[in-house]
Scaffold this motif. Structure first.
Motif, PDB file in Angstrom:
ATOM      1  N   LEU A  67      36.499  28.699  49.811  1.00  0.00           N
ATOM      2  CA  LEU A  67      37.559  29.264  48.982  1.00  0.00           C
ATOM      3  C   LEU A  67      37.097  30.552  48.308  1.00  0.00           C
ATOM      4  O   LEU A  67      37.808  31.566  48.304  1.00  0.00           O
ATOM      5  N   ILE A  68      35.884  30.529  47.753  1.00  0.00           N
ATOM      6  CA  ILE A  68      35.327  31.725  47.117  1.00  0.00           C
ATOM      7  C   ILE A  68      35.236  32.866  48.122  1.00  0.00           C
ATOM      8  O   ILE A  68      35.604  34.015  47.825  1.00  0.00           O
ATOM      9  N   LYS A  69      34.760  32.574  49.315  1.00  0.00           N
ATOM     10  CA  LYS A  69      34.560  33.619  50.327  1.00  0.00           C
ATOM     11  C   LYS A  69      35.878  34.258  50.749  1.00  0.00           C
ATOM     12  O   LYS A  69      35.934  35.463  51.016  1.00  0.00           O
ATOM     13  N   ILE A  70      36.948  33.473  50.795  1.00  0.00           N
ATOM     14  CA  ILE A  70      38.253  34.034  51.161  1.00  0.00           C
ATOM     15  C   ILE A  70      38.746  34.978  50.074  1.00  0.00           C
ATOM     16  O   ILE A  70      39.154  36.117  50.341  1.00  0.00           O
ATOM     17  N   ILE A  71      38.711  34.519  48.817  1.00  0.00           N
ATOM     18  CA  ILE A  71      39.252  35.330  47.713  1.00  0.00           C
ATOM     19  C   ILE A  71      38.397  36.568  47.471  1.00  0.00           C
ATOM     20  O   ILE A  71      38.913  37.633  47.131  1.00  0.00           O
ATOM     21  N   SER A  72      37.080  36.450  47.667  1.00  0.00           N
ATOM     22  CA  SER A  72      36.189  37.577  47.376  1.00  0.00           C
ATOM     23  C   SER A  72      36.039  38.542  48.541  1.00  0.00           C
ATOM     24  O   SER A  72      35.330  39.545  48.424  1.00  0.00           O
ATOM     25  N   GLY A  73      36.699  38.259  49.681  1.00  0.00           N
ATOM     26  CA  GLY A  73      36.697  39.210  50.784  1.00  0.00           C
ATOM     27  C   GLY A  73      35.587  39.035  51.790  1.00  0.00           C
ATOM     28  O   GLY A  73      35.457  39.847  52.720  1.00  0.00           O
ATOM     29  N   LEU A  74      34.769  37.989  51.655  1.00  0.00           N
ATOM     30  CA  LEU A  74      33.703  37.766  52.633  1.00  0.00           C
ATOM     31  C   LEU A  74      34.255  37.239  53.951  1.00  0.00           C
ATOM     32  O   LEU A  74      33.771  37.599  55.027  1.00  0.00           O
ATOM     33  N   THR A  93      36.281  43.315  53.554  1.00  0.00           N
ATOM     34  CA  THR A  93      34.971  43.381  52.905  1.00  0.00           C
ATOM     35  C   THR A  93      35.120  43.030  51.424  1.00  0.00           C
ATOM     36  O   THR A  93      36.211  43.153  50.847  1.00  0.00           O
ATOM     37  N   PRO A  94      34.014  42.619  50.785  1.00  0.00           N
ATOM     38  CA  PRO A  94      34.048  42.379  49.338  1.00  0.00           C
ATOM     39  C   PRO A  94      34.435  43.625  48.543  1.00  0.00           C
ATOM     40  O   PRO A  94      35.004  43.519  47.457  1.00  0.00           O
ATOM     41  N   ARG A  95      34.132  44.804  49.078  1.00  0.00           N
ATOM     42  CA  ARG A  95      34.501  46.042  48.377  1.00  0.00           C
ATOM     43  C   ARG A  95      36.004  46.151  48.230  1.00  0.00           C
ATOM     44  O   ARG A  95      36.508  46.607  47.198  1.00  0.00           O
ATOM     45  N   GLU A  96      36.751  45.722  49.234  1.00  0.00           N
ATOM     46  CA  GLU A  96      38.211  45.760  49.140  1.00  0.00           C
ATOM     47  C   GLU A  96      38.708  44.814  48.053  1.00  0.00           C
ATOM     48  O   GLU A  96      39.659  45.124  47.334  1.00  0.00           O
ATOM     49  N   ALA A  97      38.065  43.660  47.935  1.00  0.00           N
ATOM     50  CA  ALA A  97      38.437  42.725  46.869  1.00  0.00           C
ATOM     51  C   ALA A  97      38.126  43.324  45.502  1.00  0.00           C
ATOM     52  O   ALA A  97      38.928  43.214  44.556  1.00  0.00           O
ATOM     53  N   LEU A  98      36.967  43.981  45.387  1.00  0.00           N
ATOM     54  CA  LEU A  98      36.608  44.625  44.122  1.00  0.00           C
ATOM     55  C   LEU A  98      37.602  45.715  43.758  1.00  0.00           C
ATOM     56  O   LEU A  98      37.998  45.863  42.608  1.00  0.00           O
ATOM     57  N   ALA A 100      40.613  45.743  44.423  1.00  0.00           N
ATOM     58  CA  ALA A 100      41.845  45.090  43.983  1.00  0.00           C
ATOM     59  C   ALA A 100      41.672  44.388  42.631  1.00  0.00           C
ATOM     60  O   ALA A 100      42.607  43.772  42.128  1.00  0.00           O
ATOM     61  N   GLY A 101      40.449  44.480  42.073  1.00  0.00           N
ATOM     62  CA  GLY A 101      40.205  43.894  40.758  1.00  0.00           C
ATOM     63  C   GLY A 101      39.697  42.475  40.782  1.00  0.00           C
ATOM     64  O   GLY A 101      39.760  41.771  39.771  1.00  0.00           O
ATOM     65  N   ILE A 102      39.153  42.032  41.929  1.00  0.00           N
ATOM     66  CA  ILE A 102      38.632  40.667  42.049  1.00  0.00           C
ATOM     67  C   ILE A 102      37.113  40.733  42.103  1.00  0.00           C
ATOM     68  O   ILE A 102      36.535  41.258  43.062  1.00  0.00           O
ATOM     69  N   ALA A 103      36.461  40.234  41.067  1.00  0.00           N
ATOM     70  CA  ALA A 103      35.003  40.256  40.984  1.00  0.00           C
ATOM     71  C   ALA A 103      34.462  38.839  41.029  1.00  0.00           C
ATOM     72  O   ALA A 103      35.057  37.919  40.483  1.00  0.00           O
ATOM     73  N   THR A 104      33.323  38.671  41.686  1.00  0.00           N
ATOM     74  CA  THR A 104      32.708  37.351  41.829  1.00  0.00           C
ATOM     75  C   THR A 104      31.321  37.360  41.213  1.00  0.00           C
ATOM     76  O   THR A 104      30.517  38.263  41.490  1.00  0.00           O
ATOM     77  N   VAL A 105      31.057  36.383  40.372  1.00  0.00           N
ATOM     78  CA  VAL A 105      29.725  36.193  39.799  1.00  0.00           C
ATOM     79  C   VAL A 105      29.129  34.951  40.454  1.00  0.00           C
ATOM     80  O   VAL A 105      29.541  33.827  40.171  1.00  0.00           O
ATOM     81  N   TYR A 106      28.172  35.183  41.352  1.00  0.00           N
ATOM     82  CA  TYR A 106      27.553  34.073  42.078  1.00  0.00           C
ATOM     83  C   TYR A 106      26.441  33.448  41.255  1.00  0.00           C
ATOM     84  O   TYR A 106      25.990  34.006  40.249  1.00  0.00           O
ATOM     85  N   GLN A 107      25.966  32.304  41.736  1.00  0.00           N
ATOM     86  CA  GLN A 107      24.907  31.595  41.019  1.00  0.00           C
ATOM     87  C   GLN A 107      23.644  32.433  40.887  1.00  0.00           C
ATOM     88  O   GLN A 107      22.963  32.385  39.870  1.00  0.00           O
ATOM     89  N   ASP A 108      23.312  33.215  41.929  1.00  0.00           N
ATOM     90  CA  ASP A 108      22.091  34.027  41.861  1.00  0.00           C
ATOM     91  C   ASP A 108      22.295  35.308  41.054  1.00  0.00           C
ATOM     92  O   ASP A 108      21.348  36.046  40.803  1.00  0.00           O
ATOM     93  N   LEU A 109      23.564  35.587  40.670  1.00  0.00           N
ATOM     94  CA  LEU A 109      23.933  36.677  39.755  1.00  0.00           C
ATOM     95  C   LEU A 109      23.712  38.077  40.313  1.00  0.00           C
ATOM     96  O   LEU A 109      24.087  39.048  39.679  1.00  0.00           O
ATOM     97  N   ALA A 110      23.085  38.225  41.472  1.00  0.00           N
ATOM     98  CA  ALA A 110      22.857  39.536  42.086  1.00  0.00           C
ATOM     99  C   ALA A 110      22.183  40.505  41.114  1.00  0.00           C
ATOM    100  O   ALA A 110      22.568  41.657  40.987  1.00  0.00           O
ATOM    101  N   THR A 111      21.171  40.027  40.405  1.00  0.00           N
ATOM    102  CA  THR A 111      20.409  40.868  39.492  1.00  0.00           C
ATOM    103  C   THR A 111      18.984  41.046  40.015  1.00  0.00           C
ATOM    104  O   THR A 111      18.501  40.280  40.840  1.00  0.00           O
TER     105      THR A 111
END
Length: 303
Positions: A67-74, A93-98, A100-111
């Motif tokens: 579900l996350i992957k669909i909404i976030s553009g993966l 791509t996830p960039r297209e979701a971004l 459109a204003g859809i941001a995803t915060v994953y468990q690894d946080l991408a930091t």
């Protein structure tokens, strides 16, 4: 005497019903995803409106990640509809979701743990000054902006130069949430933000989930913890084996019922006659089958 859980719920729970006329930013209608002959998700309905927390609960393998992957553009859905602002979309791509204003915060946080907090805040979207070929990072402005945005979310850090890896798990989650808000997120997907945290740090994260909601974001809170979901949620969806078993607004479901669905109460009830043969299992304490039957809300008000 007020318990810790009650105090947290009073602090984070919605104070009243969310506006019924709020237009949904993201809407799924009968959405599903198949990988060849394997159907990972089927018939999912979900609405995400500004200023509301939509909790999606489910055990491992329930379909939450798909579900996350669909909404976030993966990944792209293979059945049903995926609407943003009422228009059908199919992100590549996830960039297209971004965008459109859809941001995803994953468990690894991408930091990057060894980088300073301010640098992680702008990672991949750094501010610059000057003209080419003398363009350079605008470090002072990035520090000021990061500090201001974190304080707007109620996060006060004494030293933005400290590596983000030195912060607690809860603090890193909060920085990731504030970063998504600053970069224009209208819908915030939180992937199990409290899964690896203790009680106190989970409470901190839930407070900032509520803060994001109060700033007008639509939040999709993915979790397997019904207690955390019930503290901040406006609407609850339970996934089981790729299908939606429960859809209910806060006033239509109790924490006990939500926990029962998450614990597989329906399956246990249907196995009563077999469990009765197992020594030490008191089947009288198991829920009745009709009490755990899947319940689906009707009408937009519940979403």
């Amino acid at each position: 005497m007020t318990t810790t859980n009650e105090a947290m719920r009073n602090k984070t729970a919605p104070e009243g019903p969310a506006p019924q006329d709020a237009k949904s930013v993201v809407e799924l209608k009968g959405t599903g995803k198949s990988y060849g002959n394997i159907r990972a998700l089927h018939g999912v309905d979900l609405k995400v409106s500004p200023g509301r927390v939509s909790c999606v609960l489910g055990d491992n393998g329930a379909g939450k990640s798909t579900l996350i992957k669909i909404i976030s553009g993966l990944h792209q859905h293979t059945e049903g509809e995926f609407l943003v602002d009422g228009r059908p979309v199919r992100f590549s791509t996830p960039r297209e979701a971004l965008d459109a204003g859809i941001a995803t915060v994953y468990q690894d946080l991408a930091t990057v743990p060894l980088m300073p907090v301010w640098r992680n805040f702008f990672l991949g979207s750094e501010m610059t000054k000057g003209s080419w070929p003398l363009r350079r990072l605008d470090i002072e402005q990035m520090k000021k902006t990061a500090d201001h945005e974190l304080r707007e979310m109620g996060i006060v850090l004494d030293n933005l130069e400290q590596p983000i890896g030195t912060l607690s798990g809860g603090q890193r989650q909060c920085v990731a949430i504030a970063r998504a808000v600053y970069f224009g997120a209208r819908v915030l997907i939180l992937d199990e933000p409290t899964a690896a945290l203790g009680v106190k740090q989970s409470g901190v994260v839930l407070k900032y989930v509520a803060a994001a909601r109060d700033r007008g974001l639509g939040v999709i809170f993915i979790t397997h913890n019904p207690h955390h979901a019930y503290m901040v949620g406006d609407h609850f969806s339970v996934l089981r084996l790729g299908t939606m078993e429960l859809r209910a607004s806060r006033d239509k479901v109790s924490l006990e019922e939500l926990t029962n669905h998450m614990a597989g109460g329906a399956e246990l009830a249907s196995l009563k006659h077999e469990l009765a043969q197992v020594r030490g299992v008191n089947v009288e304490e198991l829920p009745e089958e009709d009490l755990t039957a899947p319940k689906t809300s009707t009408g937009d008000a519940a979403d």
